[in-house]
Write an enzyme that holds these catalytic residues in place. Structure first.
Site, PDB file in Angstrom:
ATOM      1  N   LYS A  35     -12.193  17.955 -26.271  1.00  0.00           N
ATOM      2  CA  LYS A  35     -11.509  19.042 -25.564  1.00  0.00           C
ATOM      3  C   LYS A  35     -10.127  18.589 -25.102  1.00  0.00           C
ATOM      4  CE  LYS A  35     -13.689  17.750 -21.175  1.00  0.00           C
ATOM      5  NZ  LYS A  35     -14.504  18.190 -20.031  1.00  0.00           N
ATOM      6  N   TYR A 258      17.737  10.681  -8.586  1.00  0.00           N
ATOM      7  CA  TYR A 258      17.712  11.805  -7.652  1.00  0.00           C
ATOM      8  C   TYR A 258      17.306  11.344  -6.259  1.00  0.00           C
ATOM      9  CZ  TYR A 258      18.027  15.230 -11.448  1.00  0.00           C
ATOM     10  OH  TYR A 258      18.452  15.984 -12.514  1.00  0.00           O
TER      11      TYR A 258
END
Length: 362
Positions: A35, A258
């Site tokens: 999955k 940042y």
């Protein structure tokens, strides 16, 4: 390809890890869990490499469709079953094996089975809740549910499954409690049974029964809290890598990235690597998280941005633009990176984004 971020998928490592499953659970059949796009590795890459598995397990009809369109003939289990009545005809057409875990699904199966023109659903799993309290019918409800399903036209085989909640902790008594609950339920029936996940395969042989359902161990990450993947005999399947695209000479006190999230402790070179949270690298990985460059660990400095990370090159003075950088893989385990980012290896593998090419190595 222009941008160097990529994920190399080692098919031989997948096959090695499947052999480890069979070594630990020699009497059980193997339902390989593929999955979430094969835990981020590419569902078709994984399914083809694991052709020696006895069955596959997915989370949705759409994932099963991908496998059938690729001519995968194995039995395919839908771990969450079906969600709507209109899925049942296609489910039957694709010969899928749904997991039944609530009474609404039973009602819909009964209604569907009562329609004479419909192709039958031949096999299914009934899931009981032995203590995880997520999906599954409580044992006292499940006996009536099983009887109802056995009376449905067209159903040829029903298996019983449950799911382990704490098997990664070998000192936790919860697994023993769940095992006892499961045994009490199945003792009256002679039906195929499945309980073990990856941690169950490795550490709880009593949970193996007829089918085991390995997931994370197939991909070479650690299922157990106190044992590394390597200590469990597993090999990393994904190597997530990129390259240094710039080297910046910075001065002591310079702020990096940042928000000035990293401060240079001295004059030093900073390596800029073409990977970021847009590729699935964890945004919250802190300064100090290791990256492998030329076989040497280079710690992150500053914040992870969408397309780039920055690393401290003081331990690698010979580093150059174009040098490869391993984010995790054969030399640096995904579990270690996950520890720095305060998450689990499962999440990092599954989060590798669609813009990252998967290169299958046979």
């Amino acid at each position: 390809m222009s941008r160097p971020a990529r994920a190399r998928i080692n098919a031989r490592a997948l096959q090695h890890n499947l052999l480890q499953v069979k070594h630990h659970a020699p009497s059980a059949r193997v339902m390989a869990v593929v999955k979430a796009n094969g835990y981020g590795h590419g569902i078709l890459n994984v399914a083809h490499a694991l052709s020696e598995a006895d069955a596959f397990a997915v989370a949705s009809l759409e994932e099963a469709e991908q496998l059938r369109k690729a001519d995968i003939k194995h039995p395919i289990t839908l771990l969450s079953g079906f969600f709507q009545e209109d899925e049942l005809a296609e489910l039957a057409s694709l010969d899928l094996v749904p997991v039944i875990h609530n009474n609404r699904q039973i009602d819909l199966i009964q209604q569907y089975a009562g329609k004479p023109a419909c192709k039958p659903i031949k096999r299914l799993w009934l899931k009981i809740d032995t203590g995880m309290h997520r999906l599954g019918l409580m044992p006292e409800q499940a006996k009536d549910a099983l009887e109802s399903l056995q009376q449905c036209a067209g159903i040829e085989q029903i298996g019983i499954m449950s799911h382990l909640a704490n098997a990664d902790d070998t000192e936790d008594g919860k697994t023993t409690e769940q095992l006892e609950s499961f045994r009490r339920f199945i003792e009256s029936f002679s039906l195929p049974c499945s309980l073990a996940n990856s941690a169950g395969v490795l550490a709880w042989p009593e949970t193996h029964f007829d089918w085991v359902r390995p997931g994370i161990m197939l991909y070479g990450a650690a299922p157990l809290a106190t044992r590394t993947a390597q200590e469990s005999g597993l090999q990393a399947v994904m190597t997530f890598e990129s390259e240094i695209i710039s080297i910046k000479p910075c001065r002591k006190g310079d702020a990096i990235g940042y928000g000035g999230g990293g401060i240079c402790p001295q004059d030093m070179n900073i390596g800029v690597i073409a990977v970021g949270y847009g590729d699935g690298y964890p945004r919250h990985a802190p300064s100090g998280t290791p990256v492998m460059i030329n076989g040497v660990r280079a710690p992150l400095i500053g914040r992870v941005s969408m397309d780039l990370i920055t690393v401290d090159l003081r331990n690698i003075p010979e580093a150059q633009v174009g040098d490869g950088a391993e984010l995790w893989g054969e030399a640096l385990s995904v579990d270690e990176v996950a520890h720095y980012a305060e998450t689990i290896g499962y999440e990092l593998l599954c989060a590798v984004s669609g813009r990252v090419p998967r290169l299958l190595l046979s």
